[in-house]
Design an enzyme around this catalytic site. Sequence first.
Site, short mmCIF file in Angstrom:
data_model
loop_
_atom_site.label_atom_id
_atom_site.label_comp_id
_atom_site.label_asym_id
_atom_site.label_seq_id
_atom_site.Cartn_x
_atom_site.Cartn_y
_atom_site.Cartn_z
CB CYS A 1 -0.74 -0.14 1.35
SG CYS A 1 -2.16 -1.33 1.62
CB CYS B 119 -0.16 0.93 7.73
SG CYS B 119 -1.94 0.64 6.81
#
Length: 341
Positions: A128, A325
């Site tokens: 991500c 994150c």
Amino acid sequence: MIAHQDASSSFINSLVWVPSFSFMPILCLPWPRAPHAWTKSKKTLAKPNVRNIVVVDGVRTAFLQSGTSTFKSGLCKCKSTSVPKEVVDYIIFGTVIQEVKTSNVAREAALGAGFSDKTPAHTVTMACISANQAMTTGKDTVTKDNGIRPSSLEQMAKLKPAFIKPYGTVTAANSSFLTDGASAMLIMAEEKALAMGYKPKAYLRDFVYVSQDPKDQLLLGPTYATPKVLEKAGLTMNDIDVYEFHEAFSGQILANFKAMDSDWFAQNYMGRKTKVGAPPLEKFNNWGGSLSLGHPFGATGCRLVMAAANRLRKGGGQYGLVAACAAGGQGHAMIVEAYPK
Ligand SMILES: *[C@@H]1O[C@H](CO)[C@@H](O)[C@H](O)[C@H]1NC(C)=O
């Protein structure tokens, strides 16, 4: 997706086209709290003998619920900087799931967009935070986002848990939906941008990557990365005017807030003496986040940086903190400094 900020890279001399953004005027909440409530710091993070790297602009496609529509020309249509293609030195794209028939999607995209075949391109991947990686390695929205889902508390309360049935608390209402989208950013050395007549939007300053146990701290990257990046930049939470955190799930954000606000967590897990503290909500993701706007894994990083830059410009703040994150227990944080008007 984006580029190296590392002063040793040679292409830093000029341009890096960092594909992976834009902000959604649609979702913009009214600018919260008066900017005068912010601490105005006088210093800048410019360092002697370190070239200032600026974000000239960023664009993104609409963020669409995955598989609902196809992009026709996407980023190429966004005419925001009209930078001559031949002056781009290097192109970096982030991607998440590599398509098996395309070994280097950055190169395909660059050629497809009509960049010179003499401009090298490489692809980076870091789950991500691939766009963040593309940015740190190197506005007009075409159509409207379709993933924003107006709802009511009553409707949301009826949703079934997504993972652990029937007791789980993560539902579609508080998870980022599977999203199709792409974003791009133009990054240059400050003097180059000024010489070319651009008005930069922000400086990209210090950044960190962190990783921790993916088993029970999978999405706590922002907790680990925030105090580190603040230390690196010589700033404190009080200096930050806008926070832009990637939201994987609302539970994940709440867990990060809890961990950031816990001396116990800081001491037992992070080897730190004290907690860094949780970001104040009135400075946090005010223009919507991954939960409402969507999260195309490879493109969110640029959206976060552009949202921080645009919020700073609008609200008169100086420093933004971007954090995210990523799968595998990794995390990222970066300081974005407003470009003086
Ligand atoms: C997620 O939303 C559901 C309702 O759809 C709610 O019951 C649950 O408490 C929410 N969880 C978090 C962590 O916000």
